[in-house]
Design an enzyme around this catalytic site. Structure first.
Site, mmCIF file in Angstrom:
data_model
loop_
_atom_site.group_PDB
_atom_site.id
_atom_site.type_symbol
_atom_site.label_atom_id
_atom_site.label_comp_id
_atom_site.label_asym_id
_atom_site.label_seq_id
_atom_site.Cartn_x
_atom_site.Cartn_y
_atom_site.Cartn_z
ATOM 1 N N GLN A 169 11.461 -5.473 -5.570
ATOM 2 C CA GLN A 169 11.316 -5.736 -4.138
ATOM 3 C C GLN A 169 10.962 -7.223 -4.024
ATOM 4 O O GLN A 169 9.836 -7.614 -4.309
ATOM 5 C CB GLN A 169 10.189 -4.867 -3.547
ATOM 6 C CG GLN A 169 10.010 -5.031 -2.057
ATOM 7 C CD GLN A 169 8.661 -4.515 -1.556
ATOM 8 O OE1 GLN A 169 7.705 -4.392 -2.326
ATOM 9 N NE2 GLN A 169 8.563 -4.236 -0.277
ATOM 10 N N SER B 162 -35.335 -14.785 -53.485
ATOM 11 C CA SER B 162 -35.209 -15.390 -52.151
ATOM 12 C C SER B 162 -34.662 -16.817 -52.216
ATOM 13 O O SER B 162 -34.828 -17.513 -53.213
ATOM 14 C CB SER B 162 -36.582 -15.425 -51.477
ATOM 15 O OG SER B 162 -37.031 -14.114 -51.306
ATOM 16 N N ARG C 218 -6.261 -8.765 -1.885
ATOM 17 C CA ARG C 218 -7.694 -8.472 -1.758
ATOM 18 C C ARG C 218 -8.427 -8.570 -3.095
ATOM 19 O O ARG C 218 -9.645 -8.610 -3.149
ATOM 20 C CB ARG C 218 -7.877 -7.075 -1.133
ATOM 21 C CG ARG C 218 -7.540 -7.035 0.349
ATOM 22 C CD ARG C 218 -7.412 -5.614 0.896
ATOM 23 N NE ARG C 218 -6.110 -5.017 0.585
ATOM 24 C CZ ARG C 218 -5.713 -3.820 1.006
ATOM 25 N NH1 ARG C 218 -6.511 -3.096 1.764
ATOM 26 N NH2 ARG C 218 -4.518 -3.348 0.682
ATOM 27 N N ALA D 158 -34.717 -12.641 -49.294
ATOM 28 C CA ALA D 158 -34.634 -13.331 -48.000
ATOM 29 C C ALA D 158 -33.997 -14.702 -48.164
ATOM 30 O O ALA D 158 -34.288 -15.421 -49.109
ATOM 31 C CB ALA D 158 -36.034 -13.480 -47.428
ATOM 32 N N ASP E 9 -1.715 1.897 -7.442
ATOM 33 C CA ASP E 9 -3.113 1.448 -7.561
ATOM 34 C C ASP E 9 -4.107 2.613 -7.515
ATOM 35 O O ASP E 9 -5.252 2.429 -7.124
ATOM 36 C CB ASP E 9 -3.435 0.408 -6.478
ATOM 37 C CG ASP E 9 -3.302 0.940 -5.050
ATOM 38 O OD1 ASP E 9 -2.907 2.112 -4.877
ATOM 39 O OD2 ASP E 9 -3.596 0.180 -4.102
ATOM 40 N N GLY F 127 6.121 -4.293 2.796
ATOM 41 C CA GLY F 127 5.436 -3.040 3.090
ATOM 42 C C GLY F 127 5.900 -1.876 2.224
ATOM 43 O O GLY F 127 6.920 -1.953 1.525
ATOM 44 N N THR F 128 5.134 -0.783 2.308
ATOM 45 C CA THR F 128 5.380 0.360 1.418
ATOM 46 C C THR F 128 6.708 1.083 1.724
ATOM 47 O O THR F 128 7.347 1.593 0.803
ATOM 48 C CB THR F 128 4.206 1.359 1.493
ATOM 49 O OG1 THR F 128 3.798 1.518 2.857
ATOM 50 C CG2 THR F 128 3.018 0.885 0.697
ATOM 51 N N GLU G 127 -2.947 4.005 10.289
ATOM 52 C CA GLU G 127 -3.627 3.078 9.378
ATOM 53 C C GLU G 127 -4.963 2.629 9.970
ATOM 54 O O GLU G 127 -5.114 2.551 11.196
ATOM 55 C CB GLU G 127 -2.735 1.867 9.095
ATOM 56 C CG GLU G 127 -1.556 2.179 8.207
ATOM 57 C CD GLU G 127 -1.977 2.798 6.870
ATOM 58 O OE1 GLU G 127 -2.675 2.126 6.094
ATOM 59 O OE2 GLU G 127 -1.623 3.967 6.616
ATOM 60 N N ASN H 105 -5.179 9.627 3.753
ATOM 61 C CA ASN H 105 -3.964 9.615 2.936
ATOM 62 C C ASN H 105 -4.236 8.961 1.575
ATOM 63 O O ASN H 105 -4.743 7.847 1.515
ATOM 64 C CB ASN H 105 -2.903 8.819 3.722
ATOM 65 C CG ASN H 105 -1.669 8.512 2.907
ATOM 66 O OD1 ASN H 105 -1.336 9.242 1.982
ATOM 67 N ND2 ASN H 105 -0.998 7.429 3.269
HETATM 68 C C1 UD1 Z 1 -1.871 2.629 1.584
HETATM 69 C C2 UD1 Z 1 -1.459 3.538 2.753
HETATM 70 C C3 UD1 Z 1 -2.720 4.218 3.317
HETATM 71 C C4 UD1 Z 1 -3.415 5.003 2.239
HETATM 72 C C5 UD1 Z 1 -3.735 4.116 1.024
HETATM 73 C C6 UD1 Z 1 -4.201 4.977 -0.133
HETATM 74 C C7 UD1 Z 1 0.480 2.442 3.796
HETATM 75 C C8 UD1 Z 1 0.956 1.641 4.931
HETATM 76 N N1 UD1 Z 1 -0.819 2.733 3.792
HETATM 77 O O1 UD1 Z 1 -2.706 1.612 2.104
HETATM 78 O O2 UD1 Z 1 -2.356 5.101 4.369
HETATM 79 O O3 UD1 Z 1 -4.622 5.581 2.729
HETATM 80 O O4 UD1 Z 1 -2.527 3.418 0.586
HETATM 81 O O5 UD1 Z 1 -4.665 4.209 -1.197
HETATM 82 O O6 UD1 Z 1 1.258 2.826 2.946
HETATM 83 N N2 UD1 Z 1 3.295 -2.037 -2.259
HETATM 84 C C9 UD1 Z 1 4.572 -2.417 -2.582
HETATM 85 N N3 UD1 Z 1 5.245 -3.265 -1.750
HETATM 86 C C10 UD1 Z 1 4.710 -3.723 -0.601
HETATM 87 C C11 UD1 Z 1 3.399 -3.335 -0.261
HETATM 88 C C12 UD1 Z 1 2.716 -2.474 -1.111
HETATM 89 O O7 UD1 Z 1 5.111 -2.021 -3.623
HETATM 90 O O8 UD1 Z 1 5.397 -4.482 0.095
HETATM 91 C C13 UD1 Z 1 2.574 -1.157 -3.180
HETATM 92 C C14 UD1 Z 1 1.280 -1.773 -3.692
HETATM 93 O O9 UD1 Z 1 1.489 -2.463 -4.908
HETATM 94 C C15 UD1 Z 1 0.360 -0.570 -3.861
HETATM 95 C C16 UD1 Z 1 0.924 0.444 -2.884
HETATM 96 O O10 UD1 Z 1 2.206 0.004 -2.511
HETATM 97 O O11 UD1 Z 1 0.394 -0.063 -5.161
HETATM 98 C C17 UD1 Z 1 0.045 0.590 -1.638
HETATM 99 O O12 UD1 Z 1 -0.069 -0.664 -1.023
HETATM 100 P P1 UD1 Z 1 -1.476 -1.198 -0.492
HETATM 101 O O13 UD1 Z 1 -1.253 -2.507 0.133
HETATM 102 O O14 UD1 Z 1 -2.486 -1.073 -1.540
HETATM 103 O O15 UD1 Z 1 -1.744 -0.126 0.665
HETATM 104 P P2 UD1 Z 1 -3.135 0.311 1.289
HETATM 105 O O16 UD1 Z 1 -3.540 -0.711 2.285
HETATM 106 O O17 UD1 Z 1 -4.081 0.664 0.230
HETATM 107 CA CA CA Z 2 -4.138 0.482 -1.962
#
Ligand code: UD1
Ligand code: CA
Length: 463
Positions: A73, A404, A15, A379, A103, A78-79, A154, A169
């Site tokens: 990773q 000057s 984004r 000057a 972030d 995903g997180t 989400e 969250n």
């Molecule tokens: C996430 C949360 C959301 C919360 C928000 C707060 C999830 C699914 N959602 O959403 O509930 O309100 O943060 O700011 O967790 N990252 C990885 N590996 C990945 C994906 C992400 O390390 O595969 C890291 C990113 O670098 C980032 C963090 O995890 O620092 C959060 O990921 P991001 O994609 O920003 O999640 P949000 O959509 O903001």
């Molecule tokens: Ca985020």
């Protein structure tokens, strides 16, 4: 109790629409991830892991001076998946595991400490740091049944009524280590194709573990950076915090919106700062100074009672008490402007030391020079410091008057108390107490003019 921290920073940050990893985007001159790490280091963790992605080399390189380890990773799934890589690095750890999205740069260590204390004192299995979001946003909503947290949904999966929930969250969680085995039970979110860490809440609640959300800080402190707009908002929040601090400490600022003050800047009381002034780096400004509009001052020390007039640029220099700079002056690095000196419009000074009460009021270039006290620079004076290969020095001793439009061809010295006549090109040393003039003498040729005039009359021209 021992503390381990895991920072999730492997996301692609799509984004941001950038070739730079999201967490390396800067607020002032500091990347997002550095703010996060500095806040977390104040908690004295036992272990610190940063989860980075395939483009993580640049992040690892940037963070090498911090006491952190890294987990890779490879694919951003995903997180929840990211956290699995993180915990693999702290296997067998007993204590609190604090997980933080990489972030969220505005987090405050006092808030984090309070959050950890609540997690420990309530013996919670999962603690979520929540906040109340204002306006439209895309945070995960905290779903409660009565007071109990039952789920995080989400934004993209929320229905209309869930979207109305404003407790969200922050992406900061405290876990008891045993609970993280549930990560293996998280199913992929089909819509996004990712494993959501937030789904662990649902799984833990079903198994009757204790899950709580603590709304103990504001959106300003917990905002996540996903877009350039988020970055701009975070910057503006920090900027305002710095400005309010100086207002509180007795500095007058005429416009909060257009004044830029780096957090490391120091300013003395009763200094007045006009709109659109930028104070950058480790600049120190004394008391009773006035800085008029549109000036930019970088890594410079300014003493008391100094006036900086409009549109001046000052870099890595020192301005001593009671001096006046500008308007439209450029003081380049390694310059020292002595007390009560006056540097006027369109004067450029580079790597030069000026004594007390020097006046260079208009249109001059002084480079690589050493100028004594009570010197008047007329000057249009130029130090010709560069011969095409090397830079040379100009020395002007005390009480000298440079007329000057003088060129001083360096290396050159003008001795104490001397005068240089206007329009001179000085190539040889001027001894003390002498007058140097190098221009050709003026001739007034009256005869020539009268011949021309009579010729014009004869031709019938109007005069
Ligand atoms: C996430 C949360 C959301 C919360 C928000 C707060 C999830 C699914 N959602 O959403 O509930 O309100 O943060 O700011 O967790 N990252 C990885 N590996 C990945 C994906 C992400 O390390 O595969 C890291 C990113 O670098 C980032 C963090 O995890 O620092 C959060 O990921 P991001 O994609 O920003 O999640 P949000 O959509 O903001
Ligand atoms: Ca985020």
């Amino acid at each position: 109790m021992k503390l381990a921290i895991i920072i999730l920073a492997a996301g692609l940050g799509t984004r941001m629409k950038s070739s730079l990893p999201k967490v390396l985007h800067k607020i002032y001159d500091k990347p997002i991830i550095q703010y996060v790490i500095e806040a977390l280091m104040r908690l004295s963790p036992e272990k610190s892991i940063v989860v980075v992605g395939s483009e993580g080399e640049i992040i690892i390189n940037f963070l090498k001076s911090y006491p952190v380890s890294f987990a890779m990773q490879k694919q951003q799934k995903g997180t929840a998946d990211a956290l699995k890589y993180g915990i693999a690095k702290i296997e067998g750890f007993e204590g609190v595991i604090l997980v933080v999205n990489g972030d969220t740069p505005l987090i405050d260590s006092a808030v984090l400490q309070k959050f950890i204390d609540l997690h420990i004192s309530n013996s919670e299995d999962i603690s979520i740091l929540s906040f109340i979001a204002k306006g439209s946003h895309s945070y995960g909503r905290i779903i409660r049944a009565g007071d109990n947290v039952i789920k995080i949904i989400e934004d993209r999966d929320a229905d209309e009524s869930q979207k109305k929930i404003n407790e969200v969250n922050s992406g900061i969680y405290a876990f008891k280590p045993h609970i993280l085995k549930l990560l293996d039970d998280i199913k992929i979110n089909e819509k996004k194709g990712e494993y959501y860490l937030t789904d662990i809440v649902d799984l833990a609640v079903v198994k009757k573990y204790k899950v709580c959300a603590h709304n103990i800080a504001s959106e300003d402190q917990l905002a996540g950076i996903n877009t350039r707009e988020d970055l701009c908002n975070a910057f503006n929040y920090l900027k305002l915090r710095v400005i309010n601090k100086w207002l509180d400490k007795g500095v007058t600022l005429l416009d909060k919106n257009t004044t830029f003050i780096h957090p490391d800047v120091q300013i003395g009381t009763d200094t007045i700062i006009y709109p659109n002034v930028h104070l950058e780096g480790k600049t120190v400004i004394g008391s009773n100074c006035i800085i008029y509009p549109n000036s930019r001052i970088v890594d410079t020390i300014i003493a008391d009672n100094v006036t900086i007039k409009d549109s001046s640029v000052i870099e890595l220099s020192e301005i001593m008490e009671d001096a006046t700079i500008g308007p439209f002056a450029h003081i380049r690095p390694q310059s020292i402007i002595g007390p009560s000196s006056k540097i006027g419009n369109f004067v450029e000074i580079k790597k030069s030391v000026l004594g007390k009460g020097v006046k260079a009021s208009h249109l001059s270039y002084l480079g690589d020079s050493e100028i004594g006290s009570n010197v008047n620079i007329g000057a249009g004076t130029i130090t010709c410091n560069y011969d095409g290969k090397l830079k040379h020095k100009t020395i002007i001793e005390d009480d000298v008057f440079i007329g000057s439009d003088t060129q001083l061809v360096a290396p050159i010295k003008v001795g104490k108390g001397s005068y240089v006549g206007a329009g001179s090109t000085i190539t040889k040393e001027v001894p003390p107490s002498s007058l140097a003039i190098s221009r050709s003498p003026q001739k007034n040729l009256k005869k020539l003019i009268s011949i021309r005039l009579s010729k014009k009359r004869a031709d019938g021209d109007k005069i």
